[in-house]
Scaffold this motif. Structure first.
Motif, PDB file in Angstrom:
ATOM      1  N   ILE A 211      50.360  18.120  21.928  1.00 23.95           N
ATOM      2  CA  ILE A 211      51.003  19.213  21.115  1.00 23.95           C
ATOM      3  C   ILE A 211      50.179  20.538  21.137  1.00 23.95           C
ATOM      4  O   ILE A 211      50.815  21.663  21.525  1.00 23.95           O
ATOM      5  N   LEU A 212      49.009  20.671  21.190  1.00 25.06           N
ATOM      6  CA  LEU A 212      47.932  21.753  21.444  1.00 25.06           C
ATOM      7  C   LEU A 212      48.313  22.373  22.707  1.00 25.06           C
ATOM      8  O   LEU A 212      48.452  23.691  22.943  1.00 25.06           O
ATOM      9  N   GLY A 213      48.605  21.624  23.848  1.00 24.25           N
ATOM     10  CA  GLY A 213      48.926  22.121  25.039  1.00 24.25           C
ATOM     11  C   GLY A 213      50.071  22.714  24.937  1.00 24.25           C
ATOM     12  O   GLY A 213      50.227  23.821  25.773  1.00 24.25           O
ATOM     13  N   VAL A 214      51.164  22.175  24.548  1.00 28.56           N
ATOM     14  CA  VAL A 214      52.344  22.865  24.521  1.00 28.56           C
ATOM     15  C   VAL A 214      52.290  24.210  23.874  1.00 28.56           C
ATOM     16  O   VAL A 214      52.866  25.194  24.268  1.00 28.56           O
ATOM     17  N   ALA A 215      51.692  23.934  22.803  1.00 28.16           N
ATOM     18  CA  ALA A 215      51.304  25.508  22.016  1.00 28.16           C
ATOM     19  C   ALA A 215      50.664  26.561  22.920  1.00 28.16           C
ATOM     20  O   ALA A 215      51.154  27.591  22.768  1.00 28.16           O
ATOM     21  N   ALA A 216      49.643  26.070  23.780  1.00 28.31           N
ATOM     22  CA  ALA A 216      48.979  27.003  24.528  1.00 28.31           C
ATOM     23  C   ALA A 216      49.929  27.709  25.353  1.00 28.31           C
ATOM     24  O   ALA A 216      49.807  28.887  25.623  1.00 28.31           O
ATOM     25  N   VAL A 217      50.782  26.809  25.818  1.00 33.92           N
ATOM     26  CA  VAL A 217      51.856  27.620  26.810  1.00 33.92           C
ATOM     27  C   VAL A 217      52.850  28.501  26.126  1.00 33.92           C
ATOM     28  O   VAL A 217      53.018  29.649  26.761  1.00 33.92           O
TER      29      VAL A 217
ATOM     30  N   ALA B 245      45.994  25.355  28.687  1.00 34.07           N
ATOM     31  CA  ALA B 245      46.943  24.402  28.413  1.00 34.07           C
ATOM     32  C   ALA B 245      47.008  23.190  29.552  1.00 34.07           C
ATOM     33  O   ALA B 245      47.176  21.938  28.976  1.00 34.07           O
ATOM     34  N   MET B 246      46.794  23.684  30.678  1.00 39.52           N
ATOM     35  CA  MET B 246      46.738  22.334  31.695  1.00 39.52           C
ATOM     36  C   MET B 246      45.645  21.586  31.315  1.00 39.52           C
ATOM     37  O   MET B 246      46.154  20.368  31.055  1.00 39.52           O
ATOM     38  N   VAL B 247      44.438  21.987  30.870  1.00 42.66           N
ATOM     39  CA  VAL B 247      43.316  20.894  30.402  1.00 42.66           C
ATOM     40  C   VAL B 247      43.813  20.182  29.323  1.00 42.66           C
ATOM     41  O   VAL B 247      43.751  18.911  29.194  1.00 42.66           O
ATOM     42  N   LEU B 248      44.363  20.657  28.395  1.00 48.80           N
ATOM     43  CA  LEU B 248      44.845  20.185  27.114  1.00 48.80           C
ATOM     44  C   LEU B 248      45.991  18.946  27.267  1.00 48.80           C
ATOM     45  O   LEU B 248      45.746  17.834  27.033  1.00 48.80           O
ATOM     46  N   LEU B 249      46.983  19.486  28.227  1.00 47.80           N
ATOM     47  CA  LEU B 249      47.814  18.305  28.664  1.00 47.80           C
ATOM     48  C   LEU B 249      47.564  17.242  29.377  1.00 47.80           C
ATOM     49  O   LEU B 249      47.689  16.053  28.951  1.00 47.80           O
ATOM     50  N   PHE B 250      46.364  17.581  30.532  1.00 52.51           N
ATOM     51  CA  PHE B 250      46.024  16.477  30.912  1.00 52.51           C
ATOM     52  C   PHE B 250      45.096  15.616  30.159  1.00 52.51           C
ATOM     53  O   PHE B 250      45.248  14.336  30.098  1.00 52.51           O
ATOM     54  N   ALA B 251      44.357  16.083  29.324  1.00 49.42           N
ATOM     55  CA  ALA B 251      43.666  15.168  28.343  1.00 49.42           C
ATOM     56  C   ALA B 251      44.554  14.397  27.106  1.00 49.42           C
ATOM     57  O   ALA B 251      44.118  13.364  27.150  1.00 49.42           O
ATOM     58  N   GLY B 252      45.620  15.045  27.055  1.00 51.99           N
ATOM     59  CA  GLY B 252      46.524  14.321  26.142  1.00 51.99           C
ATOM     60  C   GLY B 252      47.396  13.161  26.881  1.00 51.99           C
ATOM     61  O   GLY B 252      47.596  12.394  26.090  1.00 51.99           O
ATOM     62  N   ILE B 253      47.925  13.495  28.041  1.00 52.50           N
ATOM     63  CA  ILE B 253      48.832  12.684  28.685  1.00 52.50           C
ATOM     64  C   ILE B 253      48.375  11.724  29.583  1.00 52.50           C
ATOM     65  O   ILE B 253      48.521  10.556  29.612  1.00 52.50           O
ATOM     66  N   LEU B 254      47.420  12.112  30.476  1.00 52.18           N
ATOM     67  CA  LEU B 254      46.941  11.121  31.634  1.00 52.18           C
ATOM     68  C   LEU B 254      46.434  10.011  31.175  1.00 52.18           C
ATOM     69  O   LEU B 254      46.913   8.967  31.945  1.00 52.18           O
ATOM     70  N   PRO B 255      45.359   9.753  30.233  1.00 55.34           N
ATOM     71  CA  PRO B 255      45.113   8.450  30.028  1.00 55.34           C
ATOM     72  C   PRO B 255      46.117   7.574  29.202  1.00 55.34           C
ATOM     73  O   PRO B 255      45.989   6.177  29.118  1.00 55.34           O
ATOM     74  N   THR B 256      47.331   8.174  28.800  1.00 56.55           N
ATOM     75  CA  THR B 256      48.169   7.319  28.135  1.00 56.55           C
ATOM     76  C   THR B 256      49.395   6.819  29.362  1.00 56.55           C
ATOM     77  O   THR B 256      50.095   5.985  29.028  1.00 56.55           O
ATOM     78  N   LEU B 257      49.232   7.391  30.173  1.00 53.57           N
ATOM     79  CA  LEU B 257      50.317   6.880  31.347  1.00 53.57           C
ATOM     80  C   LEU B 257      50.300   5.578  31.895  1.00 53.57           C
ATOM     81  O   LEU B 257      48.836   5.028  32.020  1.00 53.57           O
ATOM     82  N   PRO B 258      51.245   4.663  32.133  1.00 55.24           N
ATOM     83  CA  PRO B 258      51.418   3.305  32.349  1.00 55.24           C
ATOM     84  C   PRO B 258      50.850   3.418  33.995  1.00 55.24           C
ATOM     85  O   PRO B 258      51.150   4.215  34.645  1.00 55.24           O
ATOM     86  N   THR B 259      50.154   2.178  34.500  1.00 55.27           N
ATOM     87  CA  THR B 259      49.791   2.393  35.641  1.00 55.27           C
ATOM     88  C   THR B 259      50.842   2.329  36.830  1.00 55.27           C
ATOM     89  O   THR B 259      50.914   3.180  37.878  1.00 55.27           O
ATOM     90  N   THR B 260      52.085   2.026  36.383  1.00 54.03           N
ATOM     91  CA  THR B 260      53.240   2.154  37.313  1.00 54.03           C
ATOM     92  C   THR B 260      53.345   3.492  37.618  1.00 54.03           C
ATOM     93  O   THR B 260      53.703   4.057  38.858  1.00 54.03           O
ATOM     94  N   THR B 261      53.440   4.249  36.350  1.00 54.14           N
ATOM     95  CA  THR B 261      53.846   5.948  36.822  1.00 54.14           C
ATOM     96  C   THR B 261      52.453   6.392  37.396  1.00 54.14           C
ATOM     97  O   THR B 261      52.913   7.238  38.499  1.00 54.14           O
TER      98      THR B 261
END
Lengths: 226, 278, 505
Positions: B21-27, B61-77
């Motif tokens: 959310i913070l990343g989106v807010a930064a954008v 914003a990029m850093v925040l989004l990476f930190a927020g999303i990357l670790p939650t992605l399933p391996t298939t994605t």
């Protein structure tokens, strides 16, 4: 100032023995950009007052040239700094460096896999093109001909790559990709005390510059908006 | 170190959600700043401070989004993302050199959005610009737009638009509108309104007619982004239907939101639509 | 001895609809033992391999009813996992399971991450994920590399490995974690004689170290005959169990469609070898005339020529087999006939005409090529569309094209799969679809590059029939294979490539 940045990054590229590669890569990006900047701002700059030459609707103005020059120089500085880095860096070492700093391992994985795939994709397309030629594909130069040819090559490529990615997912998991806990790396990242110190100094200096420029700018806008 | 043989069902982590959310807010904040501070007059030369704000804001914003999303992605994605990046580059190069105002450099991003959802699509857009900037750093400032494209592709898939093929071009147009709106101020502030290829020609044309810089760049962005995203969304949907079920059904997003029409028959319109679009 | 892993599959299906891929199979793997699971394509063999390896349970889109039980070991805990096909089932942590149960899939490239820039890095991936310290990591990587014969290639880029080396790298990736169970899917496919021997030694070494090895295969080879126990799968379930001799002698085996060198030899020899080839006086259909070819290396160095003044003629109704070790240049010779590679010197003639300057796409009107990887050719949504594609360009009307495509699919035994996506088919069937695309064009010169790889008994029968029919219809067939026995049975002439020239083998 931008010239100084350019010179510094070229110097760094030379020290890293990638000057030739970095300059070539930068020229590929900067030359078209400069030509278009000249074409757009050099020829058509309605705000310009000092007309140097005019042919029909096109007016070469001093202001336009100065503007184009400023933009090109700034963009060149940005491009050369980043290309000096990307031509010099070894992806495995970058990946190790990211892992050591606690960056999610996924980022390094995606970067190195994408760059690795990109280097083999030309070979794959070549193989697919041969296979399709053996089924009677003759590439015609017309636009519809090229679209048909593109479909015949791109669809097998997408099918292969997506299918392989699907198979790769359980392989990555079975090899521990999703496990919690600390990661280590096989590749060593060369580092020294002096480099560490220099990095800190540069980081602090950049932060200072960014803050000193941004705070007045943001304050100005907020103030003006009121 | 040894791990148990089973895991608990994955849960949403509040920290990761907060970072996203913070990343989106930064954008949004950076974009708002750029719009407000957009120079009315360009004669004084490019404004360095606005460009810096744009780069820093979107970078954060990029850093925040990476930190927020990357670790939650399933391996298939995660395994699909590099493929998408390569497709972006390969297909982008195929048309890149022509003077048609279409880039097709986000087909892979849109495909990930369709198959794995909005946050995966947004991440792919960011990563795509990051990887591409290894060869051409001038695309990096446009990362926010690329993220928006991936997110909107995922959103349209979730709303069932990919299931009804006739809606896909419309979703493409809407996305093109958003992408152009995001890209235009960046093109003005960071690159002084310079663009290469067909977009550059359009800008020059409008400037020749005496239009203001902001106006011309905005027009240029819309004339290239609208058709480009229309074609991109359609081609990506055609590709999604060309994939075997075995590949698409691996994605939980596809299964849960029934992204793709089930029967094989629905594959047919994919072709008839894609041909005229291309 | 107590088994280290037992699997009981009551029912397993990838989709909610449709019949289960595997049902009612039990597998118990004891330390130091070798179990061979045999099955033709479609028997559930690869699915069972993936269940045992845990891969089939990843992602949560499959329905599994059954039990997996792993005995505790030095490198990790054990446990008994009960699955009932519901949402409340335990979620397997594949990273923990994979540390003790290593799996080498049918396509070895699927096991590789694609992120590594060197063989060493690729081998180290799983150790990195578990946080093994660099010193210990390097030691284990070197040991694994030596065990699979890649000790000299640690710095090589994985993309630059040959097919055989890549297979060994995948094995190395499986071994580096010192697993208690090793699951191998089609380990012998596409291996030449030396490769098969190295694999047998490797398996012996694993067993001596106490690992349980289970291999899944569609063809009986020397490794299968060395197994302690053998399991025959047919229709997704167990059809026979026992020692290899017992299973191979069973009536279920005869009906299963598993390929077996011994059985094939005793079968009727109605192949082209029994016929007289086209008379020597007839005009050759395909001809290499003193052809020399070398691949260009980087920096302008020409490599040792692959073909060096090679001559070869194939007449109507003739079947010629090219043999030789991997990398001898068999594929290169075939590519010349197809117009895909051009000779540095010498002439390639098809139907008596020099094809220099003729685009490969036009040569394809008379020459049909089956490539090693059928997936390079497949791009349509159904097998039928795939086979019909391009027939219109040969001047066939829509209905005639469809009829001819169905006929070709029927010839390879896939008429019932006409509406299936080619990627949903097994690798054996994919190769047959690719063969059908070639046959439907009725080429007068048929080129087959390693056509037998990964085929089960039934598919091999279809291939034999296709070769025979093409020769009877007056086509010339040139094929490359490393399977000498098959080549001798099916070809009129068997040639070996030696120092760039063809010699009678």
């Amino acid at each position: 100032m931008w010239l100084a940045v350019l010179a510094a990054s070229l110097g760094a590229a030379a020290a890293g023995r990638v000057l030739g590669k970095a300059v070539t890569a930068a020229l590929v990006v900067v030359v078209p950009f400069a030509l278009w900047a000249l074409a757009i701002h050099g020829l058509f700059f309605p705000e310009g007052r000092t007309v140097l030459a005019a042919f029909g609707p096109a007016r070469v103005t001093a202001e336009g040239l100065a503007y184009a020059g400023g933009i090109v120089l700034r963009t060149a500085a940005l491009v050369v700094v980043m290309l000096a880095f990307s031509t010099w860096v070894e992806v495995p070492v970058l990946r190790a460096a990211l892992v050591r700093r606690g960056v999610p391992a996924q980022l390094g994985y995606v970067l190195s896999t994408a760059l690795g795939l990109a280097s083999t994709v030309a070979e794959r397309l070549e193989r697919i093109r041969e296979a399709q030629e053996a089924r009677g594909l003759v590439v015609r130069q017309s636009l519809p001909g090229r679209i048909v040819a593109a479909r015949l090559q791109v669809v097998p490529l997408v099918l292969q790559l997506v299918d392989e990615a699907g198979e790769r997912a359980p392989a990555l998991e079975a090899r521990g990709q999703a496990l919690p806990g600390r990661r280590t790396s096989y590749v060593d990242e060369p580092d020294s005390r002096a480099q560490r110190a220099l990095r800190w100094v540069l980081a602090v200096a950049s932060l200072a510059v960014v803050v000193s420029v941004m705070v007045p700018a943001v304050a100005g806008v907020l103030g003006g908006g009121r | 170190m040894s791990h148990q043989l089973t895991v608990d069902a994955p849960r949403r982590s509040p920290l990761r959600t907060f970072l996203t959310i913070l990343g989106v807010a930064a954008v949004v904040a950076t974009y708002a700043f750029l719009i407000v501070s957009e120079p009315a007059d360009v004669v004084n030369g490019p404004s360095a401070s606005s460009a810096l704000v744009a780069l820093v804001g979107f970078g954060l914003a990029m850093v925040l989004l990476f930190a927020g999303i990357l670790p939650t992605l399933p391996t298939t994605t995660l395994a699909l993302i590099p493929v998408a990046l390569v497709l972006n580059i390969v297909l982008g190069q195929f048309v890149g050199s022509t003077l048609v105002p279409i880039y097709l450099d986000s087909i892979g991003t849109v495909l990930v959005g369709y198959l794995a959802g909005p946050s995966a699509g947004a991440t792919t857009g960011l990563l795509s610009n990051l990887v591409w900037s290894f060869f051409n750093p001038s695309v990096l400032p446009f990362a926010a737009g690329a993220a928006a494209i991936g997110a909107l592709a995922g959103l349209s898939a979730r709303l069932g638009i990919v299931r009804r093929f006739y809606l896909v071009p419309i979703a493409g147009l809407v996305t093109g509108f958003v992408a152009a709106a995001i890209a235009a101020p960046i093109a003005v502030i960071v690159f002084g309104g310079t663009a290469t290829g067909a977009t550059g020609a359009i800008i020059a044309l409008f400037r020749a007619a005496g239009e203001g810089l902001v106006q011309s760049v905005t027009t240029g962005a819309f004339t290239s982004d609208l058709p480009d995203k229309l074609v991109t969304f359609s081609v990506a949907a055609a590709l999604a239907y060309a994939l075997p079920r075995r590949s698409t059904q691996r994605f939980e997003f596809v299964r849960r939101y029934r992204v793709l029409a089930g029967a094989k028959r629905t594959g047919e319109p994919a072709d008839s639509k894609a041909a005229p679009a291309a | 001895m107590t088994p280290v892993l037992t699997a009981h599959v009551r029912r397993f299906a990838y989709d909610d609809v449709g019949p289960p891929a595997v049902r009612d199979v039990r597998l118990a793997l004891e330390p130091g033992s070798l179990v061979a699971a045999l099955g033709a394509s479609g028997s559930g063999k690869s699915t069972l391999a993936k269940i045992v390896a845990g891969w089939a349970l990843q992602g949560g889109h499959a329905r599994f009813e059954g039990t997996l039980e792993l005995a505790p070991g030095p490198d990790g805990p054990g446990g008994r996992l009960e699955f009932s096909g519901s949402r409340d089932d335990p979620r397997l942590r594949l990273g923990a399971w994979g540390q003790r149960v290593a799996y080498v899939p049918q396509r070895p490239g699927d096991l590789l991450t694609g992120a590594a820039a060197s063989v060493g890095e690729e081998l180290a991936f799983s150790l990195e994920q578990r946080g093994v310290e660099r010193g210990a990591m390097r030691e284990r990587v070197v040991r694994a590399a030596r065990a699979v014969g890649l000790g000299e290639l640690l710095e090589r880029h994985p993309g630059r490995l040959s097919g055989g080396e890549q297979r060994r790298l995948a094995l190395g990736c499986a071994l580096v974690e010192r697993p208690d169970v090793v699951v191998l899917d089609e380990p012998s496919a596409s291996l030449d004689a030396d490769g098969a021997e190295a694999l047998a030694e490797l398996v012996d070494g694993l067993r001596r170290d106490g690992a349980a090895v289970v291999m899944f295969a569609a063809a009986v080879d020397a490794l299968v005959r060395r197994a302690d126990r053998c399991l025959l799968l047919d229709g997704g379930t167990s059809a026979a169990e026992g020692t290899p001799d017992e299973v191979l002698a069973s009536s279920a085996f005869a009906a299963s469609g598993v390929a077996s060198a011994g059985r094939e030899a005793t079968g009727p020899t109605d192949g082209p070898a029994a016929q007289a080839p086209g008379g020597q006086g007839s005009r050759p259909l395909a001809e290499l005339d003193r052809v020399t070819f070398a691949y260009a290396l980087a920096r302008g160095h020409a490599a040792r020529p692959v073909l060096d003044g090679a001559c070869l003629t194939a007449g109507p109704g003739e079947v010629i087999a090219l043999t030789g070790p991997n990398g001898a240049g068999k594929s290169t010779a075939l590519r010349h006939f197809a117009g895909l590679a051009r000779p540095l010197s010498g002439t390639v003639r098809i139907g008596g005409t020099d094809i220099a300057g003729v685009p490969a796409g036009r040569v394809a009107a008379t020459v049909g090529t089956l490539f090693q990887d059928p997936r390079d050719q497949l791009f349509e949504r159904t097998a039928l569309r795939e086979v019909s594609f391009g027939l219109a360009a040969l001047g066939l009307a829509r209905d005639a094209a469809r009829a001819r495509a169905l006929e070709a699919l029927d010839a390879v035994g896939l008429a019932r799969q006409a509406d299936v996506h080619p990627y949903e088919l097994s690798s054996s069937e994919q190769r047959l679809v690719a063969l059908a695309t070639v046959l439907a064009r009725r080429p007068t010169v048929l080129l087959l590059d390693e056509p037998t790889v990964g085929l089960d008994g039934r598919a091999l029968g279809r291939l034999d029939a296709a070769v025979t029919d093409a020769a009877r219809a007056g086509s010339a067939v040139v094929l490359s294979t490393h399977d000498h026995a098959w080549a001798r049975r099916r070809a009129h002439r068997v040639l070996a490539l030696e120092r760039g020239r063809f010699a009678e083998a």
